[in-house]
Design a protein around this motif. Structure first.
Motif, PDB file in Angstrom:
ATOM      1  N   TYR A  35       0.841  -1.189   0.000  1.00 45.62           N
ATOM      2  CA  TYR A  35       0.000   0.000   0.000  1.00 45.62           C
ATOM      3  C   TYR A  35       0.882   1.247   0.000  1.00 45.62           C
ATOM      4  N   GLY A  42      -6.107   7.910   2.936  1.00 49.01           N
ATOM      5  CA  GLY A  42      -6.141   6.512   3.340  1.00 49.01           C
ATOM      6  C   GLY A  42      -5.058   5.728   2.616  1.00 49.01           C
ATOM      7  N   LEU A  43      -5.077   4.416   2.825  1.00 43.05           N
ATOM      8  CA  LEU A  43      -4.108   3.551   2.173  1.00 43.05           C
ATOM      9  C   LEU A  43      -4.650   3.121   0.806  1.00 43.05           C
ATOM     10  N   PRO A 100      -9.828 -11.687   5.315  1.00 38.77           N
ATOM     11  CA  PRO A 100      -9.713 -10.242   5.126  1.00 38.77           C
ATOM     12  C   PRO A 100      -8.731  -9.548   6.056  1.00 38.77           C
ATOM     13  N   THR A 101      -8.468 -10.093   7.237  1.00 38.39           N
ATOM     14  CA  THR A 101      -7.640  -9.374   8.202  1.00 38.39           C
ATOM     15  C   THR A 101      -6.192  -9.360   7.751  1.00 38.39           C
ATOM     16  N   GLN A 102      -5.672  -8.145   7.553  1.00 40.59           N
ATOM     17  CA  GLN A 102      -4.296  -7.962   7.125  1.00 40.59           C
ATOM     18  C   GLN A 102      -3.482  -7.372   8.261  1.00 40.59           C
ATOM     19  N   TYR A 103      -2.230  -7.776   8.343  1.00 44.78           N
ATOM     20  CA  TYR A 103      -1.304  -7.298   9.369  1.00 44.78           C
ATOM     21  C   TYR A 103      -0.176  -6.556   8.680  1.00 44.78           C
ATOM     22  N   PHE A 104       0.178  -5.416   9.245  1.00 46.51           N
ATOM     23  CA  PHE A 104       1.078  -4.489   8.570  1.00 46.51           C
ATOM     24  C   PHE A 104       2.470  -4.467   9.166  1.00 46.51           C
TER      25      PHE A 104
ATOM     26  N   TYR B  32     -17.227  -7.402   5.308  1.00 47.09           N
ATOM     27  CA  TYR B  32     -16.316  -7.519   6.444  1.00 47.09           C
ATOM     28  C   TYR B  32     -15.693  -6.161   6.673  1.00 47.09           C
ATOM     29  N   LEU B  34     -13.167  -3.599   9.264  1.00 43.58           N
ATOM     30  CA  LEU B  34     -12.063  -3.632  10.216  1.00 43.58           C
ATOM     31  C   LEU B  34     -11.730  -2.216  10.664  1.00 43.58           C
ATOM     32  N   TYR B  36      -8.361  -0.102  12.214  1.00 43.58           N
ATOM     33  CA  TYR B  36      -6.937  -0.107  12.476  1.00 43.58           C
ATOM     34  C   TYR B  36      -6.574   1.178  13.209  1.00 43.58           C
ATOM     35  N   PHE B  46      -3.956  -3.755  13.693  1.00 43.24           N
ATOM     36  CA  PHE B  46      -5.327  -4.243  13.666  1.00 43.24           C
ATOM     37  C   PHE B  46      -5.947  -4.151  15.060  1.00 43.24           C
ATOM     38  N   PHE B  89      -8.233   4.143  11.259  1.00 44.50           N
ATOM     39  CA  PHE B  89      -8.707   3.893   9.905  1.00 44.50           C
ATOM     40  C   PHE B  89      -9.790   2.832   9.921  1.00 44.50           C
ATOM     41  N   SER B  93     -14.147  -4.736   3.164  1.00 48.53           N
ATOM     42  CA  SER B  93     -13.746  -5.645   2.092  1.00 48.53           C
ATOM     43  C   SER B  93     -14.949  -6.410   1.562  1.00 48.53           C
ATOM     44  N   LEU B 102      -8.844  -4.719   0.746  1.00 54.24           N
ATOM     45  CA  LEU B 102      -9.321  -3.752   1.735  1.00 54.24           C
ATOM     46  C   LEU B 102      -9.441  -2.373   1.109  1.00 54.24           C
ATOM     47  N   PHE B 104      -9.849   1.484   2.315  1.00 51.71           N
ATOM     48  CA  PHE B 104      -9.636   2.252   3.526  1.00 51.71           C
ATOM     49  C   PHE B 104     -10.297   3.626   3.436  1.00 51.71           C
TER      50      PHE B 104
END
Lengths: 113, 114
Positions: A35, A42-43, A100-104, B32, B34, B36, B46, B89, B93, B102, B104
């Motif tokens: 990203y 935003g990203l 869907p859950t992403q970790y950065f 879905y 989320l 952050y 997250f 944020f 999705s 995603l 944002f």
């Protein structure tokens, strides 16, 4: 201690130069993402990869290239064709693209000299 | 075309009070959502998520509410602490042939004052 690492933290690019940003993960995640974040924004998705040797363009892929030769690594090259490269670049991963859950990672700030 | 909108760029709340961060979306295919949290010069962390089959999800001080008919979700932080000061944020999705991507919002900067 699992996680995502990005290097370098800061990177300077000269006009006409290609630079490569590193992203490594030891989470055993199949999917990885790049990203870009600009101030007050935003990203935005540049590229993503579902699995080794596969990658797809995101919303703003022009001027960028990627490779995915190993599961753990997803480097991003900012080419000279990217006319406005100054930004904060973030790498992320998820178990798979079906999760869907992403970790950065911590990010790399790219500045143009 | 911004599909996820956070219309409040900033919010200031006193320590111990409730912080409410809002998010609206336009794509009815999103299933879905989320939240952050991001500190300057760091990657987003997250916080909490919610599936469209639920209308509430709670994790400690953080609760996310989803109103599908209004295409609106909110993050409640109770009680707010100075360490909660960060940019939050919202992301959404939808499944596609290429899996999830995603989308944002632009973020809301939360300041919790002592």
């Amino acid at each position: 201690d699992g996680g995502i690492t990005q290097s370098p933290k800061y990177l300077f690019r000269k006009e006409g130069q290609n630079v490569t940003l590193s992203c490594e993960q030891n989470l055993n995640h199949d999917a990885m993402y790049w990203y870009r974040q600009d101030p007050g924004q935003g990203l935005r998705l540049i590229y993503y990869s579902q699995i080794v040797n596969d990658f797809q363009k995101g919303d703003i892929a022009e001027g960028y290239s990627v490779s995915r030769e190993k599961k753990e690594s997803f480097p991003l090259t900012v080419t000279s064709a990217q006319k406005n490269p100054t930004a904060f670049y973030l790498c992320a991963s998820s178990i798979s693209v079906a999760h869907p859950t992403q970790y950065f990672g911590p990010g790399t700030r790219l500045l143009v000299l | 075309d911004q599909q996820v909108k956070q219309n409040s760029p900033s919010l200031s709340v006193q320590e111990g009070r409730i912080s409410i961060l809002n998010c609206d979306y336009t794509n009815s295919m999103f299933d879905y959502f989320l939240w952050y949290k991001k500190y300057p010069a760091e990657g987003p962390t997250f916080l909490i998520s919610i599936s469209s089959i639920k209308d509430k999800n709670e994790d400690g001080r953080f609760t996310v509410f989803l109103n599908k008919s209004a295409k609106h979700l909110s993050l409640h932080i109770v009680p707010s602490q100075p360490g909660d000061s960060a940019v939050y944020f919202c992301a959404a999705s939808a499944p596609s042939n290429s899996g999830y991507a995603l989308n944002f919002g632009k973020g809301t900067s939360l300041l919790v004052t002592p």
